[in-house]
Design a protein around this motif. Structure first.
Motif, PDB file in Angstrom:
ATOM      1  N   PRO A 287       0.943  -1.207  -0.190  1.00  0.00           N
ATOM      2  CA  PRO A 287       0.087  -0.263  -0.040  1.00  0.00           C
ATOM      3  C   PRO A 287       0.803   1.094   0.036  1.00  0.00           C
ATOM      4  N   TYR A 288       2.048   1.217   0.712  1.00  0.00           N
ATOM      5  CA  TYR A 288       2.939   2.480   0.641  1.00  0.00           C
ATOM      6  C   TYR A 288       3.390   2.726  -0.703  1.00  0.00           C
ATOM      7  N   LEU A 289       3.737   1.679  -1.453  1.00  0.00           N
ATOM      8  CA  LEU A 289       3.974   1.784  -2.749  1.00  0.00           C
ATOM      9  C   LEU A 289       3.151   2.305  -3.695  1.00  0.00           C
ATOM     10  N   GLY A 290       1.853   2.246  -3.407  1.00  0.00           N
ATOM     11  CA  GLY A 290       0.535   2.702  -4.215  1.00  0.00           C
ATOM     12  C   GLY A 290       0.060   1.555  -5.068  1.00  0.00           C
ATOM     13  N   TYR A 291       0.657   0.313  -5.076  1.00  0.00           N
ATOM     14  CA  TYR A 291       0.137  -0.737  -5.739  1.00  0.00           C
ATOM     15  C   TYR A 291      -1.184  -1.213  -5.510  1.00  0.00           C
ATOM     16  N   ARG A 292      -1.513  -1.669  -4.368  1.00  0.00           N
ATOM     17  CA  ARG A 292      -2.755  -2.120  -3.903  1.00  0.00           C
ATOM     18  C   ARG A 292      -3.111  -1.345  -2.621  1.00  0.00           C
ATOM     19  N   PRO A 293      -4.284  -1.101  -1.936  1.00  0.00           N
ATOM     20  CA  PRO A 293      -4.725  -0.482  -1.084  1.00  0.00           C
ATOM     21  C   PRO A 293      -4.797  -1.480   0.361  1.00  0.00           C
ATOM     22  N   SER A 294      -4.675  -1.040   1.675  1.00  0.00           N
ATOM     23  CA  SER A 294      -4.759  -1.877   2.555  1.00  0.00           C
ATOM     24  C   SER A 294      -5.479  -2.916   2.848  1.00  0.00           C
ATOM     25  N   GLU A 295      -6.746  -2.383   2.252  1.00  0.00           N
ATOM     26  CA  GLU A 295      -7.940  -3.340   2.301  1.00  0.00           C
ATOM     27  C   GLU A 295      -7.969  -4.587   1.454  1.00  0.00           C
ATOM     28  N   ASP A 296      -7.192  -4.507   0.470  1.00  0.00           N
ATOM     29  CA  ASP A 296      -7.243  -5.557  -0.529  1.00  0.00           C
ATOM     30  C   ASP A 296      -6.944  -6.814   0.058  1.00  0.00           C
ATOM     31  N   PRO A 297      -7.814  -7.909  -0.355  1.00  0.00           N
ATOM     32  CA  PRO A 297      -7.786  -9.080   0.342  1.00  0.00           C
ATOM     33  C   PRO A 297      -6.646  -9.878   0.048  1.00  0.00           C
ATOM     34  N   ILE A 298      -5.859  -9.775  -0.829  1.00  0.00           N
ATOM     35  CA  ILE A 298      -4.884 -10.619  -1.276  1.00  0.00           C
ATOM     36  C   ILE A 298      -3.488  -9.790  -0.632  1.00  0.00           C
ATOM     37  N   TYR A 299      -3.394  -8.574  -0.519  1.00  0.00           N
ATOM     38  CA  TYR A 299      -2.546  -7.968   0.439  1.00  0.00           C
ATOM     39  C   TYR A 299      -2.891  -8.398   1.908  1.00  0.00           C
ATOM     40  N   ARG A 300      -4.036  -8.637   2.441  1.00  0.00           N
ATOM     41  CA  ARG A 300      -4.238  -8.667   3.972  1.00  0.00           C
ATOM     42  C   ARG A 300      -3.802 -10.228   3.984  1.00  0.00           C
ATOM     43  N   ASN A 301      -4.122 -11.127   3.104  1.00  0.00           N
ATOM     44  CA  ASN A 301      -3.599 -12.529   3.284  1.00  0.00           C
ATOM     45  C   ASN A 301      -1.919 -12.249   3.325  1.00  0.00           C
ATOM     46  N   THR A 302      -1.406 -11.649   2.378  1.00  0.00           N
ATOM     47  CA  THR A 302       0.130 -11.660   2.368  1.00  0.00           C
ATOM     48  C   THR A 302       0.663 -10.805   3.416  1.00  0.00           C
ATOM     49  N   ARG A 303      -0.085  -9.970   4.063  1.00  0.00           N
ATOM     50  CA  ARG A 303       0.599  -9.230   5.203  1.00  0.00           C
ATOM     51  C   ARG A 303       0.547 -10.193   6.430  1.00  0.00           C
ATOM     52  N   ALA A 304      -0.529 -10.960   6.493  1.00  0.00           N
ATOM     53  CA  ALA A 304      -0.702 -12.146   7.734  1.00  0.00           C
ATOM     54  C   ALA A 304       0.532 -13.051   7.491  1.00  0.00           C
ATOM     55  N   PHE A 305       1.044 -13.311   6.207  1.00  0.00           N
ATOM     56  CA  PHE A 305       1.952 -14.375   6.063  1.00  0.00           C
ATOM     57  C   PHE A 305       3.384 -13.738   6.401  1.00  0.00           C
ATOM     58  N   VAL A 306       3.407 -12.547   5.967  1.00  0.00           N
ATOM     59  CA  VAL A 306       4.705 -11.718   6.188  1.00  0.00           C
ATOM     60  C   VAL A 306       5.078 -11.439   7.731  1.00  0.00           C
ATOM     61  N   LEU A 307       3.824 -11.237   8.532  1.00  0.00           N
ATOM     62  CA  LEU A 307       4.015 -10.813   9.960  1.00  0.00           C
ATOM     63  C   LEU A 307       3.777 -12.186  10.510  1.00  0.00           C
ATOM     64  N   SER A 308       4.308 -13.531  10.372  1.00  0.00           N
ATOM     65  CA  SER A 308       4.271 -14.583  11.033  1.00  0.00           C
ATOM     66  C   SER A 308       5.576 -15.473  10.857  1.00  0.00           C
ATOM     67  N   PRO A 309       5.677 -16.451  11.686  1.00  0.00           N
ATOM     68  CA  PRO A 309       6.788 -17.453  11.721  1.00  0.00           C
ATOM     69  C   PRO A 309       6.955 -17.902  10.343  1.00  0.00           C
ATOM     70  N   ALA A 310       5.943 -17.887   9.317  1.00  0.00           N
ATOM     71  CA  ALA A 310       5.963 -18.507   8.147  1.00  0.00           C
ATOM     72  C   ALA A 310       6.836 -17.743   7.147  1.00  0.00           C
ATOM     73  N   ASN A 311       7.185 -16.754   7.463  1.00  0.00           N
ATOM     74  CA  ASN A 311       7.980 -15.671   6.787  1.00  0.00           C
ATOM     75  C   ASN A 311       9.501 -16.021   7.312  1.00  0.00           C
ATOM     76  N   PRO A 312      10.292 -16.706   6.724  1.00  0.00           N
ATOM     77  CA  PRO A 312      11.687 -16.962   7.215  1.00  0.00           C
ATOM     78  C   PRO A 312      12.443 -15.780   7.835  1.00  0.00           C
ATOM     79  N   SER A 313      12.047 -14.680   7.378  1.00  0.00           N
ATOM     80  CA  SER A 313      12.699 -13.330   7.680  1.00  0.00           C
ATOM     81  C   SER A 313      11.975 -12.649   9.062  1.00  0.00           C
ATOM     82  N   TYR A 314      11.047 -13.416   9.593  1.00  0.00           N
ATOM     83  CA  TYR A 314      10.127 -12.784  10.882  1.00  0.00           C
ATOM     84  C   TYR A 314      10.804 -13.361  11.876  1.00  0.00           C
ATOM     85  N   TYR A 315      11.134 -12.534  12.938  1.00  0.00           N
ATOM     86  CA  TYR A 315      11.854 -12.683  14.242  1.00  0.00           C
ATOM     87  C   TYR A 315      11.122 -12.041  15.543  1.00  0.00           C
TER      88      TYR A 315
END
Length: 433
Positions: free
Chosen positions: A306-334
């Motif tokens: 959303p910061y880049l302007g590609y999709r809004p924060s409410e976009d459902p695929i972004y919401r799914n992606t965000r949940a993945f990123v902010l979880s231990p499933a993301n190998p760079s999340y600590y």
């Protein structure tokens, strides 16, 4: 100089002191750090902006470092001079070497040596990163929308726009048409490209190939999805600017066609079905069905969509992606005692990046999440009152890069937006930092 910035600092700090005096101190240190320590106005009218503790100018960092001051540029002639100078310096750099990511103030041959092919004397490092072609256009578009100042759009900027589109068109067909390669020796694998410097093979998708990520680490697969998202956004801006500033219909048409092709590639080849999070965007792909599922704190990132302007924060695929990123499933999340967030393979395992925490806040729609992140950031400076590149969440005194201006500027932007979004009733301390 930059009186508008300092008036803004004073006003925001006054509000912050009602919330937490320590938070006000951190903001007062971080927000002007770029202006106070990294900027040099040159005699040719350009501006040279170092990244902090490295005496070179990155196309990405220099844009990101001054972006938080942009909204004040219309009222501050000093800021307009600075930003015009950065734009013109970036144009000269991209016309000098459209594949380099960082440059020297003068052709003094400083920077990395021994890479193949050899870099020019004006280049610090020649890692081709797609986002390095995007940030200067974003800066131009943001400056134009804020100030209405047409004087910045000289022929160097026009040439830069043409060079950016031409380079992206070549790198749509990297394996067949590109002459770019990069090899560094006696280094970690992330500092060089495999297969004689050409990188892993890719299948045509419409997306643009990138050798390296915004972390300056090598891509595992050549299509870096967040960077391509950024390219879609800036190519639309570039097309509009080409028409309005230069009456260049051909460049307008090429930029818009390229943006559409890249977006098709992202939406067709860049999504995967995750067993836990549903449909998400991958971080990288090769177009052959291989995916790298992760995120990196450096921007452009999946978190920053959303910061880049590609999709809004409410976009459902972004919401799914965000949940993945902010979880231990993301190998760079600590996570640790003092915080949890996105890090990067660029720094020691387990380290969180303040830029990742800030971007989480800037893309959040939850005020409580934003405040929690701000308090984590202010509490993990190791008593320096500055942001760092990364820190260990169990020991914030263990950190990398004491002087990293991008993180300081971005923190200032986050705080300015947060304070601007608070009502008087909201300004009630919920605990000390």
């Amino acid at each position: 100089m930059y009186e508008t910035v300092y008036r803004t600092i004073e006003a925001i700090s006054s509000s912050l002191k009602e919330i937490d005096p320590h938070l006000a101190d951190v903001f007062q240190n971080c927000y002007p750090n770029t202006l106070q320590t990294t900027v040099e106005l040159l005699d040719d009218g350009t501006s040279f902006v170092i990244t902090g503790d490295i005496p070179a100018m990155w196309l990405r960092d220099s844009s990101a470092q001054i972006r938080p001051y942009m909204e004040m540029a219309n009222e501050d002639a000093d800021l307009r001079r600075l930003i015009r100078g950065v734009i013109h310096r970036q144009a000269k750099f991209l016309l000098l070497d459209n594949y380099a990511n960082a440059f020297n103030k003068e052709p003094n041959d400083q920077g990395h040596t021994g890479d193949l092919p050899p870099k020019g004397p004006g280049v610090w490092e020649r890692k081709y990163e797609l986002d390095s072609l995007c940030y200067p256009v974003q800066l131009c578009a943001h400056y134009w929308r804020t100030t209405g100042d047409r004087s910045v759009f000289n022929e160097d900027v026009h040439g830069m726009f043409r060079q950016i589109v031409a380079t992206m068109l070549i790198e749509q067909h990297h394996d067949q048409q590109s002459g770019y390669s990069f090899q560094r020796f006696q280094c970690p694998p992330s500092d060089t490209l495999p297969f004689d410097g050409r990188g892993t093979r890719t299948n045509y998708t419409g997306m643009v190939w990138s050798g390296f990520r915004p972390s300056d680490d090598a891509c595992k697969y050549g299509y870096l999805i967040p960077a391509n998202m950024f390219a879609v956004v800036i190519l639309r801006d570039l097309g509009q600017l080409a028409l309005e500033m230069y009456d260049d219909a051909d460049l307008n048409e090429s930029a818009l066609k390229l943006a559409a092709e890249i977006e098709f590639g992202i939406e067709t080849y860049g999504k995967v079905q995750h067993p836990e999070f549903g449909t998400i965007y991958a971080y990288e792909t090769d177009g052959f069905g291989n995916y790298n599922l992760m995120d990196d704190a450096n921007v452009p990132s999946l978190l920053s969509i959303p910061y880049l302007g590609y999709r809004p924060s409410e976009d459902p695929i972004y919401r799914n992606t965000r949940a993945f990123v902010l979880s231990p499933a993301n190998p760079s999340y600590y996570s640790g005692t003092y915080g949890r967030g996105v890090g990067s393979p660029h720094t020691p395992p387990g380290h969180i990046w303040p830029i990742g925490l800030i971007m989480q806040g800037l893309t959040s729609t939850d005020p409580q999440e934003q405040e929690s992140l701000i308090r984590t950031l202010a509490a993990t400076t190791a008593d320096t009152n500055f942001m760092h590149e990364s820190f260990h969440p169990d020991d914030p005194g263990t950190f990398t890069r004491e002087w990293f201006a991008w993180a300081n500027s971005l923190f200032g932007e986050f705080i300015a937006r947060w304070v601007g979004g608070l009502t008087a009733a909201d300004r009630t301390p919920s605990g000390s930092v």
